[in-house]
Scaffold this motif. Structure first.
Motif, short mmCIF file in Angstrom:
data_model
loop_
_atom_site.label_atom_id
_atom_site.label_comp_id
_atom_site.label_asym_id
_atom_site.label_seq_id
_atom_site.Cartn_x
_atom_site.Cartn_y
_atom_site.Cartn_z
N GLY A 170 0.68 -1.11 -0.07
CA GLY A 170 0.04 0.07 -0.05
C GLY A 170 0.79 1.27 -0.01
N ASN A 171 2.24 0.96 0.00
CA ASN A 171 3.08 2.36 -0.09
C ASN A 171 2.72 3.12 0.98
N ALA A 172 2.29 2.44 2.25
CA ALA A 172 1.79 3.39 3.53
C ALA A 172 3.01 4.09 4.42
N GLY A 173 3.91 3.48 4.43
CA GLY A 173 5.05 3.91 5.31
C GLY A 173 5.00 3.59 6.74
N PHE A 174 3.78 2.87 7.29
CA PHE A 174 3.71 2.45 8.54
C PHE A 174 4.35 1.19 9.06
N THR A 175 5.08 1.16 10.07
CA THR A 175 5.86 -0.01 10.66
C THR A 175 5.34 -0.34 11.93
N PHE A 176 5.05 -1.74 12.34
CA PHE A 176 4.62 -2.19 13.45
C PHE A 176 5.51 -2.94 14.35
N PHE A 177 6.83 -2.65 14.07
CA PHE A 177 7.85 -3.26 14.90
C PHE A 177 7.94 -2.22 16.28
N ASP A 178 8.60 -3.18 17.30
CA ASP A 178 8.78 -2.55 18.62
C ASP A 178 9.98 -1.50 18.68
N LYS A 179 10.67 -1.47 17.60
CA LYS A 179 12.27 -0.84 17.41
C LYS A 179 11.90 -0.21 15.89
N PRO A 180 13.11 0.99 15.70
CA PRO A 180 12.88 1.56 14.46
C PRO A 180 13.26 0.45 13.19
N VAL A 181 12.83 0.72 12.09
CA VAL A 181 12.90 -0.38 11.20
C VAL A 181 14.16 -0.26 10.27
N SER A 182 15.36 0.39 11.00
CA SER A 182 16.47 0.44 10.49
C SER A 182 17.37 -0.71 10.87
N PHE A 183 16.99 -1.68 11.91
CA PHE A 183 17.59 -2.84 12.28
C PHE A 183 17.54 -3.89 11.06
N LEU A 184 16.74 -3.56 10.02
CA LEU A 184 16.52 -4.45 9.05
C LEU A 184 17.63 -4.08 7.43
N GLN A 185 18.48 -3.02 8.05
CA GLN A 185 19.02 -2.49 7.01
C GLN A 185 20.16 -3.41 6.46
N ASN A 186 20.52 -4.55 7.04
CA ASN A 186 21.49 -5.57 6.63
C ASN A 186 20.75 -6.87 6.56
N ASP A 187 19.47 -6.82 6.23
CA ASP A 187 18.64 -8.04 5.73
C ASP A 187 18.25 -8.04 4.29
N PRO A 188 19.12 -8.43 3.33
CA PRO A 188 18.71 -8.18 2.04
C PRO A 188 17.41 -8.86 1.47
N TYR A 189 17.31 -9.86 2.34
CA TYR A 189 16.08 -11.12 1.73
C TYR A 189 14.82 -10.09 1.99
N ILE A 190 14.68 -9.24 3.24
CA ILE A 190 13.32 -8.86 3.58
C ILE A 190 13.47 -7.43 2.62
N LEU A 191 14.63 -6.63 2.28
CA LEU A 191 14.48 -5.44 1.61
C LEU A 191 14.22 -5.79 0.13
N ILE A 192 14.54 -6.86 -0.36
CA ILE A 192 14.29 -7.12 -1.73
C ILE A 192 12.58 -7.54 -1.98
N ILE A 193 12.21 -7.92 -0.84
CA ILE A 193 10.63 -8.21 -0.90
C ILE A 193 9.96 -7.07 -0.79
N TRP A 194 10.36 -6.15 0.14
CA TRP A 194 9.71 -4.94 0.27
C TRP A 194 9.84 -4.10 -0.89
N MET A 195 10.95 -4.12 -1.56
CA MET A 195 11.01 -3.39 -2.89
C MET A 195 10.17 -3.89 -3.84
N LEU A 196 10.05 -5.32 -3.82
CA LEU A 196 9.07 -5.60 -4.86
C LEU A 196 7.76 -5.29 -4.79
N LEU A 197 7.26 -5.20 -3.35
CA LEU A 197 5.83 -5.02 -3.13
C LEU A 197 5.69 -3.58 -3.02
#
Length: 447
Positions: A170-197
């Motif tokens: 939805g290109n919504a920009g909301f995150t539902f994690f208990d910490k800043p989403v920057s903890f995923l900056q070294n997680d290429p698997y999730i970043l690629i999925i997010w980019m595709l979505l």
């Protein structure tokens, strides 16, 4: 009530429909069951959150995970879904579920909501919109499970996978994690999925229909050609510029490998076009990088998509019109087709009105809001463009807005999602008035 509804134009129904969803959502968010234990949110903050969710923006005055209970977060996800697919799309779904036939007015409203060129496409496109969006979001959530379940546990992992898939698509920009989403900056698997979505949501349903039916039709529309070309150029150029201006995200070198930083730069080139997921903290971005993000936010995605901004097709038409004018050509041609003068004028009008609107709102907030020491007017302008393009990126202004500032940003987010044209033709009641006569032409010196 039915009498009043029958007198409303399609743009007015769309506008007031979104407003109704926003206020219902705000009242639900105000209920204790929607808030975490010990948390009390006032109505203005609840309303701001409801506007941000329905406008699929992501700007928040409160921390999402720390403020809203699971029930409250589910309410936000429902509003994001409605905002992404459109109020009228869900209204038509109710017609289909109850077995009622769409009358002419309902078809006109669906045509307006989905930016369709003719009424004949309404039923087939709506069916396609629901099925395609459901498939994409389900696939996205399933793909995230192997990463999130080991990281957060089964229940929490499934929930975060579904919520992240809805927010990214939805290109919504909301995150539902208990910490800043920057903890995923070294997680290429999730970043690629997010980019595709994010890309899937920003391209628009009409583009995806063209692509999926290409094997049968053996052609795509001019709209799809322009959207794909402009989107590709924007991602490619911004990626190259980020690699240069940010020195491959050098500030993250002590925590990220070169490969991760290259992928993070690509992610940074994709998200400003209205996704707003701050995996790379904006505090690590240079002034040149912030400028690039601002321009990308202003352009946004494709018409009929989950994105805001002036749209890729508007930029494409204006760019090609400029090139044609420089070559001394009166007609704008692309992909074996010619743009009509009416479309070119409409694109120019949208761009000019958007610039004037953003400038006026920015000036207003510069007067009413406090700019921190060391910051300039970009602190305000960035936030206004983020709200207008429904991106959700923030340099820190939103949590510190005055009540007046919150109301202004809410209006900007709402207009950004519903669309300037829809607002002009509904709330402001502007109408096209064709003239029966023409004045003689006369040249004016410019430049």
């Amino acid at each position: 009530m039915k009498k009043i509804f029958s007198k409303l134009t399609p743009p007015q129904v769309l506008t007031f429909g979104f407003l109704a969803i926003i206020f219902v959502g705000a009242f639900i968010l105000r209920m204790p069951v929607s808030q975490q234990t010990g948390v009390h949110v006032n109505f203005l903050d609840a309303l701001f959150t409801a506007v941000s969710a329905t406008a699929i923006t992501g700007l928040t005055v409160v921390n999402t995970a720390a403020t809203w209970s699971t029930f409250g977060q589910v309410v936000l996800l429902v509003m994001i879904e409605i905002g992404a697919l459109g109020f009228m799309t869900f209204a038509v779904l109710l017609f289909a579920i109850t077995g009622q036939r769409l009358d002419l007015k309902a078809r006109l409203m669906a045509q307006q909501a989905l930016n369709l060129r003719n009424l004949a496409d309404v039923k087939s496109v709506l069916s396609y919109v629901f099925s395609l969006s459901a498939i994409i979001q389900i696939v996205g959530a399933v793909l995230m499970l192997p990463d999130f379940i080991p990281r957060f546990g089964i229940g929490r992992g499934i929930y975060l996978s579904v919520a992240s898939s809805i927010s990214a698509f939805g290109n919504a920009g909301f995150t539902f994690f208990d910490k800043p989403v920057s903890f995923l900056q070294n997680d290429p698997y999730i970043l690629i999925i997010w980019m595709l979505l994010i890309t899937a949501g920003s391209l628009g349903f009409l583009v995806w229909r063209d692509l999926l039916l290409f094997h049968r039709q053996r052609r795509v529309s001019l709209h799809t050609k322009v959207a794909l070309n402009v989107s590709g150029w924007l991602i490619g150029l911004s990626f190259a510029m980020f690699l240069f201006t940010e020195n491959v995200l050098a500030p993250l070198a002590h925590t990220s490998s070169l490969g991760h930083r290259i992928l993070d730069s690509l992610f940074l080139a994709v998200v400003p076009r209205t996704a707003g997921l701050e995996v790379v903290p904006l505090s690590n971005i240079s002034a040149a990088g912030i400028m690039i993000i601002t321009l990308l936010m202003f352009v946004g995605g494709t018409p009929g998509s989950t994105s805001g901004g002036i749209k890729t097709t508007t930029l494409g038409i204006l760019w090609m019109q400029s090139l044609a004018a420089l070559r001394g050509q009166e007609q704008v041609n692309f992909g074996g087709r010619r743009f009509s003068p009416k479309i070119v004028i409409k694109a120019m009008m949208l761009a000019v009105i958007s610039i004037v609107f953003v400038a006026a709102v920015s000036l207003l907030l510069i007067v009413t809001e406090t700019i921190p020491k060391g910051q300039g007017m970009e602190y305000i302008v960035f936030e206004v463009i983020s709200a207008f393009s429904t991106t959700g990126f923030s340099l820190g202004l939103t949590p510190h807005l005055t009540n007046f500032g919150e109301i202004v940003i809410m209006i900007v987010m709402f207009i950004g999602r519903v669309g300037l044209y829809t607002v002009m033709f509904s709330v402001m009641n502007i109408r096209e008035k064709p003239s029966s006569y023409q004045y003689p032409t006369e040249e004016v010196i410019i430049g």
